[in-house]
Write a protein that holds these residues in place. Structure first.
Motif, short mmCIF file in Angstrom:
data_model
loop_
_atom_site.label_atom_id
_atom_site.label_comp_id
_atom_site.label_asym_id
_atom_site.label_seq_id
_atom_site.Cartn_x
_atom_site.Cartn_y
_atom_site.Cartn_z
N UNK A 160 -7.85 9.62 -4.24
CA UNK A 160 -7.60 8.30 -4.42
C UNK A 160 -6.44 7.79 -3.67
N UNK A 161 -5.31 8.73 -3.99
CA UNK A 161 -4.14 8.38 -3.32
C UNK A 161 -4.03 8.56 -1.82
N UNK A 162 -4.86 9.66 -1.39
CA UNK A 162 -5.15 9.60 0.21
C UNK A 162 -5.74 8.55 0.68
N UNK A 163 -6.75 7.88 0.15
CA UNK A 163 -7.30 6.76 0.61
C UNK A 163 -6.70 5.42 0.46
N UNK A 164 -5.95 5.27 -0.36
CA UNK A 164 -5.18 4.31 -0.45
C UNK A 164 -3.93 4.39 0.70
N UNK A 165 -3.26 5.46 1.05
CA UNK A 165 -2.55 5.69 2.09
C UNK A 165 -3.11 5.28 3.44
N UNK A 166 -4.37 5.86 3.51
CA UNK A 166 -5.31 5.35 4.89
C UNK A 166 -5.51 3.90 5.02
N UNK A 167 -5.80 3.23 3.63
CA UNK A 167 -6.16 1.91 3.84
C UNK A 167 -4.67 1.27 4.29
N UNK A 168 -3.74 1.83 3.89
CA UNK A 168 -2.45 1.03 4.09
C UNK A 168 -1.84 1.33 5.63
N UNK A 169 -2.76 2.31 6.31
CA UNK A 169 -2.37 2.44 7.65
C UNK A 169 -1.80 3.64 7.89
N UNK A 170 -1.51 4.25 6.75
CA UNK A 170 -1.10 5.77 7.32
C UNK A 170 -1.94 6.47 7.77
N UNK A 171 -1.40 7.67 8.62
CA UNK A 171 -2.44 8.73 9.28
C UNK A 171 -2.48 9.73 8.11
N UNK A 172 -3.45 9.50 7.35
CA UNK A 172 -3.88 10.50 6.31
C UNK A 172 -5.07 10.90 6.27
N UNK A 173 -5.52 12.26 6.48
CA UNK A 173 -6.87 12.92 6.52
C UNK A 173 -7.61 12.67 5.21
N UNK A 174 -8.88 11.74 5.31
CA UNK A 174 -9.72 11.75 4.00
C UNK A 174 -11.04 11.90 4.27
N UNK A 175 -11.78 11.92 3.25
CA UNK A 175 -13.27 12.33 3.67
C UNK A 175 -13.69 10.96 4.00
N UNK A 176 -14.52 10.94 5.25
CA UNK A 176 -14.97 9.71 5.84
C UNK A 176 -16.48 9.41 5.73
N UNK A 177 -16.65 8.25 6.19
CA UNK A 177 -18.02 7.77 6.20
C UNK A 177 -18.99 8.66 6.84
N UNK A 178 -18.32 9.38 7.96
CA UNK A 178 -19.33 10.18 8.66
C UNK A 178 -19.51 11.62 8.05
#
Length: 368
Positions: free
Chosen positions: A318-336
């Motif tokens: 959840x933390x990684x996704x929050x950072x990705x949403x905030x615009x940080x370049x964080x690797x997350x499990x994607x829709x793809x």
């Protein structure tokens, strides 16, 4: 003043089994996530059941409403966290993305490659970030396993095995209540985690040969599914998921065998990774130990040597996704990534219906 920006406002949709776990993880992150410019904060719960809404309001003192009674802009929602039943994922995610919200979806994305493909296209239109909560990616021992594979330490991985066992359907059958619900089958419930770990650790699955077992009527959901698979890099593997394993609570196992080494992991000992390496790797055994301090993000005020847990893995995801949403370049499990899993599930169901004939996985995907 710290200069930290306003929190990311989160709406949890579905407060049944997984929703409360996510709420607890967000509460932990709001207090302990270091370095993030915007921490996530739950401000709304959506659930059709009055009892679930009452529980959410009681536990977190946040508004709780039935579906269709609120608009996301009423609560200035940044992230919609979809913890609803699988059959609701397409509608919940589609509505939120159309409204310009970022969406974190529990596994599977939809369970259908065609439905998931439509969501991926919607997310790629720039309306919002769409990510998956594949929390096992955040187990420190499995992150190290990925590093060993990607660095070539194991040589060329020739074969692998991922197993995920629970006992949850045993009680239902014994009570005379076969699990007919669409979310209770082993392939749809446990399969996404197992398939994603193959993808995350070793690369995409390209074809499968599958069989499923129904303990009850043939119309009921599968209790056990197993498939052989071929991977993009040429490795051969097997995936087995079961909800009829006596004594299993959350028993995930990963085995991989390469030309220069091998690894072994089991969720019953989640902070250990067994590594066999070198010219005599069959006997050169090393056990690596991990803890919360080894997570990609520190997500709990506990000593670094403390063992990790399901809550910590969810919190890190959840933390990684929050950072990705905030615009940080964080690797997350994607829709793809979610789409690839659903395409594999499609192929497995088709193969099982055709007596385990080898079935290609539709579409191409690169390793995450």
């Amino acid at each position: 003043m710290s200069g930290r920006l306003a929190p990311l406002r989160v709406a949890i949709v579905g407060y049944g089994v997984v929703g409360p776990l996510h709420a607890l993880a967000y509460e932990m992150l709001a207090r302990t996530l270091p370095g993030a410019s915007r921490t996530p904060e739950v401000v709304l719960v959506i659930d059709p059941e009055p009892a679930s809404r009452a529980r959410a309001s009681r536990e977190w003192t946040v508004p709780a409403h039935p579906p269709g009674k609120v608009r996301w802009d009423q609560f200035a929602i940044d992230i919609v966290d979809c913890c609803a039943p699988t059959e609701k994922h397409a509608a919940v995610c589609g509505e939120a993305l159309t409204a310009g919200r970022s969406v974190l979806c529990e596994k599977p994305l939809t369970g259908s490659g065609d439905e998931s493909s439509a969501l991926v296209a919607l997310s790629e239109s720039g309306r919002g970030v769409l990510g998956m909560n594949f929390n096992f990616r955040h187990v420190p021992a499995l992150q190290q396993a990925r590093r060993l594979v990607r660095s070539g330490t194991l040589g060329e991985v020739r074969s692998l095995r991922v197993e995920y066992h629970r006992s949850s359907n045993l009680a239902r059958h014994q009570a005379g209540e076969p699990p007919n619900g669409v979310t209770r089958g082993a392939l749809l419930d446990l399969g996404p985690h197992a398939v994603d770990l193959v993808h995350f650790l070793f690369g995409p699955i390209t074809a499968v040969s599958a069989r499923s077992h129904h303990h009850g009527p043939a119309t009921s959901s599968d209790d056990v599914s197993k498939f052989e698979c071929s991977l993009d890099g040429g490795a051969l593997g097997s995936v087995e998921v079961s909800k009829m394993t006596s004594g299993a609570a959350n028993d995930l196992r990963v085995f991989a065998y390469g030309t220069e080494g091998a690894i072994r992991f089991t969720a019953t000992e989640p902070d250990a990774l067994d590594v066999f390496h070198g010219t005599a790797y069959r006997t050169a055994h090393q056990r690596l130990l991990f803890g919360v301090g080894d997570l990609s993000e520190e997500t709990a005020v506990v000593p670094a040597e403390t063992g990790s847990s399901v809550l910590a893995w969810h919190a890190a995801s959840l933390a990684a996704f929050a950072r990705r949403t905030a615009g940080e370049d964080v690797l997350v499990a994607s829709a793809q990534d979610g789409l690839h899993v659903d395409r594999v599930l499609d192929a497995a169901r088709e193969s099982a219906a055709r007596s385990a004939v080898w079935t290609p996985v539709v579409g191409s995907v690169t390793s995450p």
